[in-house]
Design an enzyme around this catalytic site. Structure first.
Site, mmCIF file in Angstrom:
data_model
loop_
_atom_site.group_PDB
_atom_site.id
_atom_site.type_symbol
_atom_site.label_atom_id
_atom_site.label_comp_id
_atom_site.label_asym_id
_atom_site.label_seq_id
_atom_site.Cartn_x
_atom_site.Cartn_y
_atom_site.Cartn_z
ATOM 1 N N HIS A 143 -3.087 5.964 4.331
ATOM 2 C CA HIS A 143 -2.648 5.041 3.287
ATOM 3 C C HIS A 143 -2.108 5.865 2.122
ATOM 4 O O HIS A 143 -2.389 7.066 1.998
ATOM 5 C CB HIS A 143 -3.816 4.185 2.783
ATOM 6 C CG HIS A 143 -4.208 3.082 3.706
ATOM 7 N ND1 HIS A 143 -3.310 2.165 4.218
ATOM 8 C CD2 HIS A 143 -5.433 2.721 4.193
ATOM 9 C CE1 HIS A 143 -3.951 1.296 4.987
ATOM 10 N NE2 HIS A 143 -5.241 1.611 4.997
ATOM 11 N N CYS A 185 2.239 4.549 2.545
ATOM 12 C CA CYS A 185 2.954 3.771 1.540
ATOM 13 C C CYS A 185 3.203 4.632 0.310
ATOM 14 O O CYS A 185 2.456 5.557 0.005
ATOM 15 C CB CYS A 185 2.140 2.544 1.134
ATOM 16 S SG CYS A 185 2.021 1.269 2.415
#
Length: 304
Positions: A143, A185
């Site tokens: 992430h 991300c």
């Protein structure tokens, strides 16, 4: 400042200093081999920037080893972070292992490391002797948010991944490509895409045996999305970027240079993918990878 002592100054000083006082001669030049006049400088510059079919403009692949491919995969995270596990990450990591092993890399696959463990792993790798290796590759699967990637226990700045491998920190990789592929991300914005109207046309070292190398030369960072935006991952099939990257490297790695391959990756991700989610607000979104490069030659993976 003595006007008879011309010198270069940082652009950041442009508003503080009167550069009109400097009368630079062609002899006081920035080129390693100074020239006698501006016309000669123009010709010399034209010679070194002209691309020729016969140029062998590739990094050396003559070392005995291809190099290390370190895969840092974070699929699970500490509860305190309040972020979900990354379903489908194992599909991505398996593909990267298979792909880079095919090119002769020494695979090191680390999973769910804490920040302290990630830092130690990167430091230890930077301290190794890479003299007999062609290059370095690092794959990050995690992430992320703007400017940060998540370890198992906390986020860390993205530059943590590569700053150990600059010329001053890792001298045995000077002049060799250092490749970073980051699936994470870069923010929370979603790319709505735009409607495109198709139109005709394009829409579709001589003489230097030794030279100083910029500290940050020979890096390539390929990120799954541009700053501020989501990267998409299918919980069963893996992430868009890594799946396309693996397929493109496998199909073209032994015959095409990496820059050409990444251009094709960007094209496929941009044109062939659109999000399909149970959450309506996440539907019909797009993604475009982003590449930052200070490479000074082409990267390829000829058979060892």
């Amino acid at each position: 400042m003595d006007s008879n002592d011309p010198r270069d100054e940082p652009d950041s000083l442009a508003n503080l200093l009167d550069f009109g006082i400097f009368k630079r001669s062609a002899r006081e030049d920035d080129l390693i081999n100074p020239v006698n006049d501006l016309k000669e400088k123009e010709e010399q510059l034209k010679k070194v920037v002209t691309i020729k079919d016969e140029d062998n403009d590739y990094y050396s692949s003559s070392h005995s080893q291809r190099g290390v491919c370190l895969i840092l995969e974070n699929e699970e995270f500490h509860q305190s972070l309040e972020i979900s596990n990354r379903g489908g990450s194992g599909v991505d990591s398996s593909l990267m292992v298979k792909c880079f092993k095919t090119f002769g890399f020494e695979i090191r696959h680390e999973q769910n490391l804490t920040l302290a463990e990630i830092r130690k792993t990167l430091e230890n790798l930077s301290l190794e002797d890479h003299s007999d290796r062609d290059m370095l590759a690092i794959v990050i699967l995690s992430h992320g948010k703007e400017g940060h990637i998540y370890s198992a226990d906390r986020p860390y700045p993205t530059d943590t991944v590569w700053k150990q491998f600059t010329g001053e920190n890792c001298p045995t990789l000077v002049g060799k490509p250092k490749l970073f592929f980051i699936q994470a991300c870069q923010g929370s914005r979603m790319d709505e895409g735009v409607v495109r109207v198709r139109r005709e046309g394009h829409d579709g070292g001589d003489g230097f045996a030794s030279y100083r190398t910029p500290t940050h030369a020979d890096f390539l960072l390929a990120h799954s999305s541009v700053e501020g935006y989501f990267s998409w991952r299918n919980t069963v099939q893996g992430s868009w970027f890594i799946q396309v990257l693996g397929a493109a490297l496998t199909a073209n790695g032994s015959s095409r240079d990496l820059d050409s391959i990444l251009t094709r990756v960007a094209k496929v991700v941009a044109k062939e993918y659109v999000s399909n989610s149970r959450h309506e607000q996440w539907n019909l979104k797009k993604q475009i990878p982003f590449v930052y490069s200070t490479l000074t030659a082409k990267v390829h993976f000829p058979p060892k």
